[in-house]
Scaffold this active site. Structure first.
Site, short mmCIF file in Angstrom:
data_model
loop_
_atom_site.label_atom_id
_atom_site.label_comp_id
_atom_site.label_asym_id
_atom_site.label_seq_id
_atom_site.Cartn_x
_atom_site.Cartn_y
_atom_site.Cartn_z
CE1 TYR A 198 -16.28 -11.20 -14.61
CE2 TYR A 198 -14.96 -12.47 -16.16
CZ TYR A 198 -15.21 -11.29 -15.47
OH TYR A 198 -14.38 -10.21 -15.66
CB CYS A 199 -22.63 -11.99 -15.26
SG CYS A 199 -23.74 -13.37 -14.90
CB THR A 200 -23.39 -9.51 -10.90
OG1 THR A 200 -22.95 -8.41 -11.69
CG2 THR A 200 -23.40 -9.11 -9.43
#
Length: 348
Positions: A198-200
């Site tokens: 996951y990331c922003t």
């Protein structure tokens, strides 16, 4: 024909106050081959300037990466403008969790070699062979699977103030640094574990998932729309929130509160705190975590040395800055020997 911003941040902030319009902060990205990035960039600037769009956008031969704000009354017009571009028609717009009319104060649309600095040679692997996209509910289910390794694809200063429960948070300064480190750490589990990333907003995982599949990982998954879209679905559908703390964002807000958990500490006194600030000394401008008490005592600076500098006459400060370049400090965000309680510091 105006193709560049001509107003200072202060002038723009005043205009925003005078206009009295609520603004929406959004982000989006799309990997797509753009034949003439400069021409596309100029088109966007002209059309967005008319819609009072502000923000930071990167355009390259591989696509677009945008973090912008727009007056609420112009949101539908912006959506229509994006839909008129074939490869952006129907694009998902990640709407900010928390709004601030001054999240951006300038319109910057820049042509770059890549829309995310990943350091990868895209010719060596199939960038379209991406991992499986998961919504918030599916992500929670995968996160609970004991056969899953969840990895935060963001940098240390982002995950320090917020991350998913149980996630691996690499202690890296840049996205490109994390790619090889993660592969090395998980090399023995390429076939038997689920790699969940996951990331922003999802963009870093788009490229990373294809890269890891190329490197031999068999079960690769990614959070669709990143933390921003996850939070929207959690709130809209009553899904259990598994994210602890704040989501770091790259605008004047600096972060969005996702849960009430405070998982970081002031870099100067060690008190529980998750509010970032930039050192008031313009020659430093270091990003670090500072509580209200330290902010008052240190006058929003990171050290006694910087505090002494900001007390000097403005012209003297300008003279001291001549010939210096502070970007190495700015982008090492939270990496300073002057910060006693910074992440990873044994003093903490």
């Amino acid at each position: 024909m105006q193709l560049y911003n001509k107003l200072s941040a202060e002038e723009r902030a005043k205009l925003i106050d005078e206009a009295g319009k609520d603004r929406i902060t959004i982000s989006f990205y799309q990997y797509h081959k753009i034949e003439n990035p400069q021409l596309f960039r100029d088109k966007l600037f002209l059309e967005w300037d008319q819609l009072e769009v502000l923000g930071r956008t990167y355009v390259s031969y591989e696509g677009i990466n945008a973090q912008i704000s727009v007056p609420s009354e112009n949101f539908l017009s912006l959506k229509e403008q994006l839909d008129s571009i074939s490869f952006l028609n129907g694009i998902r717009l990640n709407v900010a969790v928390e709004h601030d009319n001054k999240s951006f104060l300038k319109l910057k649309v820049k042509v770059r070699n890549k829309i995310v600095a990943d350091g990868l040679n895209d010719e060596t692997f199939d960038v379209t062979n991406k991992g499986v996209h998961l919504n918030a509910k599916e992500f929670n289910e995968m996160l609970a699977n004991p056969n899953t390794v969840c990895v935060d694809m963001r940098n240390h200063y982002e995950s320090e103030i917020g991350h998913f429960d149980g996630a691996i948070t690499p202690d890296v300064d840049t996205f490109r640094d994390s790619l090889d480190i993660i592969e090395e750490d998980l090399k023995d589990n390429k076939e038997d574990k689920n790699l969940l990333m996951y990331c922003t907003g999802g963009i870093r995982c788009e490229k990373a998932s294809a890269y890891y599949k190329h490197k031999g990982f068999k079960n690769v998954f990614q959070l669709e729309g990143g933390i921003i879209e996850y939070t929207r679905q959690v709130n809209a559908e009553g899904i259990e929130n598994k994210f602890l703390g704040k989501n770091f964002v790259f605008d004047h807000r600096r972060a969005e509160k996702i849960s009430d958990d405070v998982i970081a500490n002031c870099h100067q006194c060690g008190k529980s705190c998750d509010s970032h600030t930039n050192c008031a000394n313009e020659a430093c401008h270091l990003l670090f975590i500072q509580c209200d008490e330290c902010a008052e005592q240190m006058e929003n600076t990171c050290s006694v040395e910087c505090q002494e500098i900001i007390r000097l006459p403005f012209e003297k400060q300008k003279e001291l800055r001549k010939g210096t370049h502070a970007s190495n400090k700015i982008f090492k965000k939270g990496r300073s020997e002057k910060l006693k309680f910074q992440k990873g510091n044994t003093c903490s």
